[in-house]
Structures are given as structure tokens and as C-alpha cells.
Enzyme design. Structure first.
Site, PDB file in Angstrom:
ATOM      1  N   LYS A  54       0.847  -1.198   0.000  1.00 62.64           N
ATOM      2  CA  LYS A  54       0.000   0.000   0.000  1.00 62.64           C
ATOM      3  C   LYS A  54       0.883   1.250   0.000  1.00 62.64           C
ATOM      4  CE  LYS A  54      -3.824  -2.300   2.395  1.00 62.64           C
ATOM      5  NZ  LYS A  54      -4.536  -2.564   3.652  1.00 62.64           N
ATOM      6  N   GLN A  98      -4.092  -1.292   9.971  1.00 64.08           N
ATOM      7  CA  GLN A  98      -4.105  -2.605   9.325  1.00 64.08           C
ATOM      8  C   GLN A  98      -4.679  -3.657  10.271  1.00 64.08           C
ATOM      9  OE1 GLN A  98      -3.416  -3.202   6.137  1.00 64.08           O
ATOM     10  NE2 GLN A  98      -3.716  -5.400   6.295  1.00 64.08           N
ATOM     11  N   ASP A 121     -10.611   3.486   4.852  1.00 63.66           N
ATOM     12  CA  ASP A 121     -11.043   2.084   4.731  1.00 63.66           C
ATOM     13  C   ASP A 121     -12.569   1.979   4.658  1.00 63.66           C
ATOM     14  OD1 ASP A 121      -9.068   0.048   4.593  1.00 63.66           O
ATOM     15  OD2 ASP A 121      -8.446   0.480   6.648  1.00 63.66           O
TER      16      ASP A 121
HETATM   17  N1  GUN Z   1      -6.809  -6.406   6.542  1.00 60.14           N
HETATM   18  C1  GUN Z   1      -7.297  -7.130   5.509  1.00 60.14           C
HETATM   19  N2  GUN Z   1      -7.921  -6.338   4.620  1.00 60.14           N
HETATM   20  C2  GUN Z   1      -7.825  -5.082   5.099  1.00 60.14           C
HETATM   21  C3  GUN Z   1      -8.280  -3.820   4.619  1.00 60.14           C
HETATM   22  O1  GUN Z   1      -8.917  -3.687   3.564  1.00 60.14           O
HETATM   23  N3  GUN Z   1      -7.979  -2.756   5.395  1.00 60.14           N
HETATM   24  C4  GUN Z   1      -7.295  -2.866   6.562  1.00 60.14           C
HETATM   25  N4  GUN Z   1      -7.063  -1.771   7.260  1.00 60.14           N
HETATM   26  N5  GUN Z   1      -6.866  -4.020   7.038  1.00 60.14           N
HETATM   27  C5  GUN Z   1      -7.130  -5.118   6.297  1.00 60.14           C
END
Ligand code: GUN
Length: 287
Positions: A54, A98, A121
């Protein structure tokens, strides 16, 4: 006949290129660089890879990214303190915590603490509520990526039967809500299924669009797919050292009309949608 492959990697690259231009224009005209702060707690290797990907994607498209790496033993109040600090920092536009968090931390409490305007998110109840009501501030990244992939496959969603396998807050539930909305790439008749659903194969076999987000390797077999269906595989599972989705891909290829690969399908699209939300966040917080 083998299904058409839906190229998430290629589509995500095109979206990132377009976003890079938009980010540059925004940066030049406002003198504000969009800034995403990522928070990673603990040592989960998969999470570390996701966060790194990311961050790399942000940097390539002109979005500043900072990583806050916290020890596994970080307390909930320490994490909430960091979130509060990031909420108050006017130079930070997006906050990504995350998941999963270590088990001693209440995930909901932490996600609820993220300022709604910085919630790229789309996990905060205010943003989920706005999305469900059809007036989204942000779209949740993975479901938004899936929706774009269905569109990319050229599949008509209006009036189609979309079956979502999995009811998670991150994917299944919001995915169903997005597909049922009035609007483009939506207007579907949606069924949400899950681990307790009876006669699951019968339901999935009636799906024109099948979204597999159950988190079990190769859970969707060829017999569960309607011939010609559009299959979107959200799963990322490790099986015998190999990355596999929630769909038995090789077998599904012979039945589906179109299908996303793993890797190279939904994963890159999730990141592209995060970049889009980060730019939106900067726009919403810049006069
Ligand atoms: N863990 C797995 N998928 C995601 C996501 O889309 N966002 C975040 N913050 N954590 C994750």
C-alpha cells in the site's frame, strides 16, 4: 470453453495512472500533498507485506505515506492515543489501521476512534451508514474493487442475481449493500450466504455474479458455479506454500464466463481503491 480472465492487475495499473495525474493536479493547485498514515501493530508477516504494498503504491502515485509500526505488546490505550494524534494532525488526510490487530485489542473500539473524514477504509459506522443509504463519502476498498472488476468484465448487474459468499464487515456485508443499491454497476438482486447457509451449492449455482469472500481455500468448486457466471475471488489463502483464492480456479475456469485470478485479481484493485479514497480524503479536508 475457458472463462475470460478479468485482469485486476492491469485495471488497477490504469486506475493508478489516472490517479497519479489527479494527485499531481490537486497537489499543484492546492499546495497540499495527500497523506496517508498507516498503522501496523505486531509482526504478522502477511500484514507487513500488505502495508508495504500500500505504501509503495501511494508513493508511486504522489501520495505521501507514513508508517507507524507498533510492537505486538502495544496496549489499546497506546494505540488509541496514536489514532487521536493522527486525527488531530491536519497534515494527515487518511488513516489506515491494518487488520487484524493483536487479540488483546478491541478492533471495533480502535476503528470507531478514527475520525470519519480520515477513514479511508470506510470502516467507521458513520461512513458505513452513508454508504448503505446510497450517499457514500468513501466506498470500502475491497468491495469497490470487486464492483469495478464486474464492470470490467462487461457483465450486466441490473436485475442479475449476485450471490455473496461471506458476511464479513470488510467485504461480504458492504459488497452486498453496494450491489443492491440503485445506480450504475448495481441494481442486482442480492443473496448473502455464510458458513451456516443451508443448500449453499444450490444458491451459488443460481448466481449470475458470484463473489467468494469466505476465507477458505478453494471452497467454491466447479459444481457450485452456474455456467457462464462472473466469478470474483476475494480470497487470499496459503495452501501448500502457494497463494490460492476461495475458488478452485482451474476447475472454475471450465464453467465460469469470466473469473478473477489470485493473485492479480481483487488484491491490486483494493490498493487502487485505497489510493482513490486517500485523494478524496485530501479533497474533503482542503478548503
Ligand atoms: N486487513 C485485511 N484487509 C484489510 C483492509 O482492507 N484494510 C485494513 N485496514 N486491514 C485489512
Amino acid at each position: 470453453m475457458a472463462a475470460k480472465l478479468i485482469d485486476g492487475k492491469g485495471l488497477a495499473a490504469r486506475i493508478r495512472e489516472e490517479l497519479a495525474v489527479e494527485v499531481e493536479t490537486f497537489h499543484k493547485t492546492t499546495d497540499v500533498q495527500p497523506h496517508l498514515a498507516a498503522v501496523l501493530v505486531g509482526e504478522d508477516p502477511a500484514s507487513a507485506v500488505y502495508v508495504r504494498n500500500k505504501q509503495k503504491a501511494c508513493e508511486k502515485c504522489g501520495i505521501k505515506s507514513t508508517l507507524h509500526r507498533l510492537d505486538e505488546s502495544t496496549s489499546q490505550s497506546q494505540l488509541l492515543e496514536l489514532v487521536d494524534e493522527l486525527n488531530r494532525d491536519v497534515a494527515v488526510h487518511g488513516i489506515l489501521v491494518q487488520l487484524p490487530l493483536p487479540s488483546h485489542i478491541d478492533e471495533t473500539a480502535v476503528l470507531d476512534a478514527v475520525a470519519p473524514l480520515k477513514d479511508v477504509d470506510c470502516f467507521h459506522p458513520e461512513n458505513v451508514g452513508l454508504m448503505v443509504q446510497g450517499r457514500p463519502r468513501y466506498l470500502p476498498c475491497t468491495p469497490a474493487g470487486c464492483q469495478r472488476l464486474v464492470a470490467e468484465a462487461g457483465v450486466e448487474t441490473s436485475g442479475a442475481h449476485a450471490v455473496v459468499v461471506g458476511r464479513s464487515e470488510i467485504v461480504g456485508k458492504p459488497m452486498a449493500m453496494m450491489l443492491v443499491q440503485k445506480g450504475d454497476f448495481a441494481n442486482a438482486t442480492v443473496t448473502i450466504t455464510h458458513s451456516r447457509t443451508k443448500d449453499l451449492p444450490e444458491i451459488t449455482r443460481s448466481a449470475d455474479i458470484l463473489i467468494a469472500a469466505i476465507g477458505r481455500p478453494k471452497f467454491i468448486t466447479a459444481e457450485m458455479i452456474k455456467p457462464g457466471a462472473c466469478v470474483i475471488d476475494v480470497g487470499i489463502n496459503r495452501l501448500d506454500g502457494k497463494l490460492v483464492g476461495d475458488v478452485d480456479f482451474e476447475a472454475a475456469l471450465e464453467v465460469a464466463g469470466s473469473i478473477t485470478p489470485v493473485p492479480g485479481g481483487v488484491g491490486p484493485m483494493t490498493i487502487a481503491m485505497l489510493l482513490q479514497n486517500s485523494l478524496t480524503a485530501a479533497r474533503l479536508q482542503t478548503d
